[in-house]
Structure formats: C-alpha cells, structure tokens
Scaffold this active site. Structure first.
Site, PDB file in Angstrom:
ATOM      1  N   ARG A 147       0.862  -1.179   0.000  1.00 30.75           N
ATOM      2  CA  ARG A 147       0.000   0.000   0.000  1.00 30.75           C
ATOM      3  C   ARG A 147       0.902   1.234   0.000  1.00 30.75           C
ATOM      4  O   ARG A 147       2.086   1.146   0.326  1.00 30.75           O
ATOM      5  CB  ARG A 147      -0.902  -0.011   1.237  1.00 30.75           C
ATOM      6  CG  ARG A 147      -1.956  -1.111   1.196  1.00 30.75           C
ATOM      7  CD  ARG A 147      -2.531  -1.373   2.573  1.00 30.75           C
ATOM      8  NE  ARG A 147      -3.163  -0.195   3.144  1.00 30.75           N
ATOM      9  CZ  ARG A 147      -3.514  -0.097   4.423  1.00 30.75           C
ATOM     10  NH1 ARG A 147      -3.273  -1.083   5.260  1.00 30.75           N
ATOM     11  NH2 ARG A 147      -4.094   0.998   4.875  1.00 30.75           N
TER      12      ARG A 147
ATOM     13  N   SER B  21       0.593   4.073   1.827  1.00 33.96           N
ATOM     14  CA  SER B  21       0.624   4.928   3.016  1.00 33.96           C
ATOM     15  C   SER B  21       2.045   4.953   3.582  1.00 33.96           C
ATOM     16  O   SER B  21       2.876   4.085   3.272  1.00 33.96           O
ATOM     17  CB  SER B  21      -0.341   4.407   4.084  1.00 33.96           C
ATOM     18  OG  SER B  21       0.154   3.196   4.649  1.00 33.96           O
TER      19      SER B  21
ATOM     20  N   LYS C 214      -2.469  -8.093  10.966  1.00 36.46           N
ATOM     21  CA  LYS C 214      -3.829  -8.043  11.512  1.00 36.46           C
ATOM     22  C   LYS C 214      -4.865  -7.661  10.457  1.00 36.46           C
ATOM     23  O   LYS C 214      -6.057  -7.876  10.659  1.00 36.46           O
ATOM     24  CB  LYS C 214      -3.915  -7.098  12.713  1.00 36.46           C
ATOM     25  CG  LYS C 214      -3.737  -5.630  12.429  1.00 36.46           C
ATOM     26  CD  LYS C 214      -3.749  -4.835  13.736  1.00 36.46           C
ATOM     27  CE  LYS C 214      -3.474  -3.364  13.548  1.00 36.46           C
ATOM     28  NZ  LYS C 214      -4.531  -2.634  12.887  1.00 36.46           N
ATOM     29  N   ASP C 215      -4.415  -7.110   9.312  1.00 35.84           N
ATOM     30  CA  ASP C 215      -5.330  -6.764   8.222  1.00 35.84           C
ATOM     31  C   ASP C 215      -5.595  -7.925   7.281  1.00 35.84           C
ATOM     32  O   ASP C 215      -6.443  -7.829   6.395  1.00 35.84           O
ATOM     33  CB  ASP C 215      -4.755  -5.610   7.387  1.00 35.84           C
ATOM     34  CG  ASP C 215      -4.655  -4.311   8.155  1.00 35.84           C
ATOM     35  OD1 ASP C 215      -5.424  -4.135   9.118  1.00 35.84           O
ATOM     36  OD2 ASP C 215      -3.800  -3.471   7.795  1.00 35.84           O
TER      37      ASP C 215
ATOM     38  N   THR D 218     -12.315   5.706  17.079  1.00 41.69           N
ATOM     39  CA  THR D 218     -11.654   4.499  16.578  1.00 41.69           C
ATOM     40  C   THR D 218     -12.514   3.881  15.483  1.00 41.69           C
ATOM     41  O   THR D 218     -13.743   3.930  15.556  1.00 41.69           O
ATOM     42  CB  THR D 218     -11.418   3.460  17.683  1.00 41.69           C
ATOM     43  OG1 THR D 218     -10.873   2.263  17.082  1.00 41.69           O
ATOM     44  CG2 THR D 218     -12.685   3.085  18.424  1.00 41.69           C
TER      45      THR D 218
ATOM     46  N   LEU E 281     -14.100  -2.149  15.756  1.00 41.88           N
ATOM     47  CA  LEU E 281     -15.155  -2.658  16.639  1.00 41.88           C
ATOM     48  C   LEU E 281     -14.554  -3.246  17.918  1.00 41.88           C
ATOM     49  O   LEU E 281     -15.143  -3.127  18.992  1.00 41.88           O
ATOM     50  CB  LEU E 281     -15.973  -3.738  15.927  1.00 41.88           C
ATOM     51  CG  LEU E 281     -16.874  -3.293  14.774  1.00 41.88           C
ATOM     52  CD1 LEU E 281     -17.538  -4.508  14.148  1.00 41.88           C
ATOM     53  CD2 LEU E 281     -17.917  -2.298  15.238  1.00 41.88           C
ATOM     54  N   ARG E 282     -13.383  -3.872  17.809  1.00 39.47           N
ATOM     55  CA  ARG E 282     -12.721  -4.459  18.976  1.00 39.47           C
ATOM     56  C   ARG E 282     -12.368  -3.379  19.986  1.00 39.47           C
ATOM     57  O   ARG E 282     -12.636  -3.510  21.190  1.00 39.47           O
ATOM     58  CB  ARG E 282     -11.454  -5.195  18.511  1.00 39.47           C
ATOM     59  CG  ARG E 282     -10.577  -5.721  19.642  1.00 39.47           C
ATOM     60  CD  ARG E 282      -9.241  -6.233  19.104  1.00 39.47           C
ATOM     61  NE  ARG E 282      -8.477  -5.183  18.442  1.00 39.47           N
ATOM     62  CZ  ARG E 282      -7.698  -4.311  19.062  1.00 39.47           C
ATOM     63  NH1 ARG E 282      -7.555  -4.349  20.377  1.00 39.47           N
ATOM     64  NH2 ARG E 282      -7.030  -3.393  18.374  1.00 39.47           N
ATOM     65  N   ARG E 283     -11.755  -2.293  19.512  1.00 39.02           N
ATOM     66  CA  ARG E 283     -11.388  -1.207  20.421  1.00 39.02           C
ATOM     67  C   ARG E 283     -12.623  -0.518  20.988  1.00 39.02           C
ATOM     68  O   ARG E 283     -12.674  -0.179  22.167  1.00 39.02           O
ATOM     69  CB  ARG E 283     -10.503  -0.197  19.680  1.00 39.02           C
ATOM     70  CG  ARG E 283      -9.115  -0.733  19.361  1.00 39.02           C
ATOM     71  CD  ARG E 283      -8.351   0.190  18.431  1.00 39.02           C
ATOM     72  NE  ARG E 283      -6.995  -0.308  18.187  1.00 39.02           N
ATOM     73  CZ  ARG E 283      -6.282  -0.037  17.113  1.00 39.02           C
ATOM     74  NH1 ARG E 283      -6.788   0.748  16.162  1.00 39.02           N
ATOM     75  NH2 ARG E 283      -5.060  -0.524  16.961  1.00 39.02           N
TER      76      ARG E 283
ATOM     77  N   ARG F 147     -11.478   6.754  10.419  1.00 36.36           N
ATOM     78  CA  ARG F 147     -10.894   5.978   9.317  1.00 36.36           C
ATOM     79  C   ARG F 147      -9.729   6.723   8.703  1.00 36.36           C
ATOM     80  O   ARG F 147      -9.528   7.899   8.931  1.00 36.36           O
ATOM     81  CB  ARG F 147     -11.967   5.733   8.246  1.00 36.36           C
ATOM     82  CG  ARG F 147     -13.087   4.805   8.680  1.00 36.36           C
ATOM     83  CD  ARG F 147     -12.640   3.366   8.741  1.00 36.36           C
ATOM     84  NE  ARG F 147     -11.869   3.020   7.566  1.00 36.36           N
ATOM     85  CZ  ARG F 147     -12.387   2.806   6.359  1.00 36.36           C
ATOM     86  NH1 ARG F 147     -13.692   2.893   6.182  1.00 36.36           N
ATOM     87  NH2 ARG F 147     -11.612   2.499   5.343  1.00 36.36           N
ATOM     88  N   GLY F 148      -8.972   6.009   7.862  1.00 35.21           N
ATOM     89  CA  GLY F 148      -7.831   6.595   7.173  1.00 35.21           C
ATOM     90  C   GLY F 148      -6.526   6.015   7.659  1.00 35.21           C
ATOM     91  O   GLY F 148      -6.488   5.257   8.632  1.00 35.21           O
ATOM     92  N   ASN F 149      -5.436   6.360   6.971  1.00 40.41           N
ATOM     93  CA  ASN F 149      -4.139   5.874   7.429  1.00 40.41           C
ATOM     94  C   ASN F 149      -3.752   6.600   8.718  1.00 40.41           C
ATOM     95  O   ASN F 149      -4.453   7.495   9.180  1.00 40.41           O
ATOM     96  CB  ASN F 149      -3.071   6.022   6.329  1.00 40.41           C
ATOM     97  CG  ASN F 149      -2.840   7.465   5.920  1.00 40.41           C
ATOM     98  OD1 ASN F 149      -2.761   8.359   6.760  1.00 40.41           O
ATOM     99  ND2 ASN F 149      -2.719   7.702   4.623  1.00 40.41           N
ATOM    100  N   VAL F 150      -2.631   6.199   9.299  1.00 41.12           N
ATOM    101  CA  VAL F 150      -2.220   6.726  10.609  1.00 41.12           C
ATOM    102  C   VAL F 150      -2.131   8.249  10.595  1.00 41.12           C
ATOM    103  O   VAL F 150      -2.645   8.939  11.487  1.00 41.12           O
ATOM    104  CB  VAL F 150      -0.868   6.101  11.032  1.00 41.12           C
ATOM    105  CG1 VAL F 150      -0.311   6.807  12.247  1.00 41.12           C
ATOM    106  CG2 VAL F 150      -1.035   4.622  11.330  1.00 41.12           C
TER     107      VAL F 150
ATOM    108  N   THR G 283      -3.579  10.428   8.584  1.00 41.55           N
ATOM    109  CA  THR G 283      -4.917  11.010   8.420  1.00 41.55           C
ATOM    110  C   THR G 283      -5.680  10.992   9.739  1.00 41.55           C
ATOM    111  O   THR G 283      -6.335  11.967  10.121  1.00 41.55           O
ATOM    112  CB  THR G 283      -5.716  10.231   7.356  1.00 41.55           C
ATOM    113  OG1 THR G 283      -4.996  10.260   6.124  1.00 41.55           O
ATOM    114  CG2 THR G 283      -7.096  10.838   7.146  1.00 41.55           C
ATOM    115  N   ARG G 284      -5.580   9.870  10.456  1.00 40.23           N
ATOM    116  CA  ARG G 284      -6.316   9.750  11.722  1.00 40.23           C
ATOM    117  C   ARG G 284      -5.771  10.707  12.774  1.00 40.23           C
ATOM    118  O   ARG G 284      -6.528  11.285  13.547  1.00 40.23           O
ATOM    119  CB  ARG G 284      -6.264   8.298  12.211  1.00 40.23           C
ATOM    120  CG  ARG G 284      -7.234   7.379  11.464  1.00 40.23           C
ATOM    121  CD  ARG G 284      -7.193   5.973  11.991  1.00 40.23           C
ATOM    122  NE  ARG G 284      -6.034   5.242  11.504  1.00 40.23           N
ATOM    123  CZ  ARG G 284      -5.363   4.335  12.201  1.00 40.23           C
ATOM    124  NH1 ARG G 284      -5.705   4.062  13.459  1.00 40.23           N
ATOM    125  NH2 ARG G 284      -4.343   3.693  11.683  1.00 40.23           N
TER     126      ARG G 284
ATOM    127  N   CYS H 225     -13.059  -9.093  10.173  1.00 44.23           N
ATOM    128  CA  CYS H 225     -13.071  -7.691  10.612  1.00 44.23           C
ATOM    129  C   CYS H 225     -14.402  -7.315  11.242  1.00 44.23           C
ATOM    130  O   CYS H 225     -14.642  -6.159  11.538  1.00 44.23           O
ATOM    131  CB  CYS H 225     -12.797  -6.768   9.426  1.00 44.23           C
ATOM    132  SG  CYS H 225     -11.081  -6.749   8.915  1.00 44.23           S
TER     133      CYS H 225
END
Length: 303
Positions: free
Chosen positions: A10, A12, A80-81, A121, A124-126, A143-146, A148-149, A234
């Site tokens: 990717r 990012s 994890k993805d 976040t 759903l887990r968090r 949402r978004g890459n690190v 962006t967030r 996910c």
C-alpha cells in the site's frame, strides 16, 4: 540471484515503511528488489466503517490481485489486516519479528476519563473494549491511514483516539500525550508484519524464509486460529494475544458484544511444541460459553 523481486505495498507512509524494511532484509542478503506501491480500496473509501464495506481483506485484496496477475512478486502487510484464509495460490512466506502489541490512547488531557467523553476508533474491537471499561463515553468512527487519523483527532473536539503503538512507533509519530492501554486485548497478529508470495514461486519463498521469526509465527498463528474459529474477520469485537515466556505459551482471548456490555474471556497456557489446534480449542470454549449466541447477535446487528 538474477530475478528482481517486485515488492507490492500500500502507498501509506506506514505501509511503505514496512515494505522498505522487507526490501532492506532482502538486499542485505544480496537480492535485487523494486518497490511497487498500490492504493487499496480500504485507503480510498474513507466515509464508511470497515464492517459496512463487506469486503474480506479490504486492505489486502488489491495486492492479492496484483500478485495473481503477475504485476508483483511479493506483498507486505500488517498481519492483523490479512484475512485468516489467503487466496488460492498465495501463501505466507515470512513473518517478521513482532513489534509492540499494545494499543495506546492519544489524548488531549485525561480529566474526561472519570466523566463523559468521546473517543475515536474505526475498530469494533477497540470500541467494545473501551465501552466495556467506560460505559458513559461515546465512541465515533475514525478511518484513514495513521497520518490522516492523527490529523482528524487534531481537527475535532474528541478527547482522544486509539492507535496501535507499533504503527506510530515505526514512523516516529508517537506523541508525548499518550497512555498505554495495557488492559485492552490487541487484535490477533497486532504488531506483526507478514510477507506473502505465490505458492509456486520457489525463488521468493526461499529468499523470504531467511528472515521468518519462528516465535512470532507460533504466536500469531494461535491468535489467527482463534479468530478463524470464532468467524471474526473484521466484523466482530475479538481480541487475542499469545506470548511465549520460558517455553510456555500464555494466551488470552475474548469476544465482546458490540456495545461492550458483555465479555467472554479465556486465559490458557500450553507448552511450546504442544500448540497444535490450541487457538481453535480456546475459541470453542468461548463459543460453548455463550459465544455462539453472541456471534449470531453481532452478525444480525451488523447487517
């Protein structure tokens, strides 16, 4: 070593850092390489929560297609993805030594913890684990890459946002205003990097086998086996962590309701070498302890 290994990633900053790490490992061993950045659907569609997109492996699918089409030779992922079932013809080639597994809260002050507050976040887990501990708080989608967030957190009046420590550490973006969420069970394979290749590509498989980290491989496979048996992907709040200490694997796994009010947890140990089906057995205990009904409820609510 005449072949140039084309490394798909990717585009990012974090993904490129990971791909560059793999590239350095390969070049240190004498292999010729080339980076091939590809934009994924998960990076393009930022206006919907991940579970609403309904695509398994949303961050990995584009690279899978590029590999099967012959445009790239290997792909580097945050493990994890990656879906628990890889596409036909694609196999795990190397799992690098695992980094920090912890989730962290990047915050604007901690006074809100004892009162009302809003946390961001996209997981759903968090979300479920935060609400389990802080039921008075609101959780908003992020949402978004690190990068962006982090920017979205700065631009909004949220009290904080939850990140994987490893991602921020890898690109030197971890701020001073954070706390470790050591009570939060991480995502299966959090902090691990996976390199995949085509099953018949013996050249790449042999090259990548040189830096596979066995202890990390054992742990993340247990966690992903646990996830697969629970049918999480996910779309369910599932946490799992296996760690090896003194030849013993210590495992904690949990399934939460979406609103965080219910938690079904398991803690088990097994000796290294006896871990076959260990993750699956732990998941079955969760399912038999109310997990089956909870998973059905989650799937209905996410439709």
């Amino acid at each position: 070593m005449t072949k140039t290994i084309r490394i798909g990633t990717r585009d990012s900053e974090l993904a490129l850092w990971q791909a560059n790490t793999v590239q350095k490992h390969l070049e240190d061993l004498g292999y010729a390489t080339k980076l091939v950045p590809v934009k994924s659907t998960g990076d393009i569609v930022l206006d919907k929560p991940l579970y609403e997109l309904g695509i398994t492996g949303i961050f990995t699918k584009t690279l899978d297609i590029a590999m099967l089409n012959g445009d790239i030779d290997i792909a580097v992922h945050s493990m994890k993805d990656v879906p628990t079932a890889l596409p036909k013809g694609i196999v795990e080639a190397a799992i690098l030594e695992r980094a920090n597994v912890t989730d962290i809260l990047v915050h604007k002050g901690l006074d809100f913890l004892e009162n009302e507050g809003t946390i961001a976040t996209g997981s759903l887990r968090r979300q479920a684990q935060w609400l389990h501990k802080f039921p008075k708080h609101d959780v908003v989608d992020l949402r978004g890459n690190v990068n962006t967030r982090m920017q979205k957190l700065a631009n909004n009046d949220w009290n904080g946002a939850i990140f994987a420590a490893a991602g921020l550490e890898r690109i030197n973006l971890k701020p001073e205003n954070f706390i470790d969420l050591d009570w939060m069970i991480p995502a299966p394979a959090q902090g691990a990097m996976l390199v995949v290749a085509k099953e018949e590509d013996t050249f790449c498989l042999e090259a990548l086998a040189n830096f596979n980290h066995k202890a990390s491989e054992i742990c993340v496979h247990i966690e992903r086996e646990f996830l697969k048996e629970l049918e999480g992907g996910c779309t369910a709040p599932i946490g799992a962590l296996a760690q090896i200490r003194e030849n013993t694997i210590h495992f904690t796994g949990a399934l939460f309701s979406l609103d965080g009010t219910r938690k079904i947890e398991i803690t088990k140990e097994v000796k290294v070498g006896n871990e076959e089906d260990f993750g699956k057995k732990c998941a079955r205990e969760i399912l038999n302890n109310g997990g089956n009904e909870l998973m059905k409820e989650i799937k209905v609510n996410l439709k």
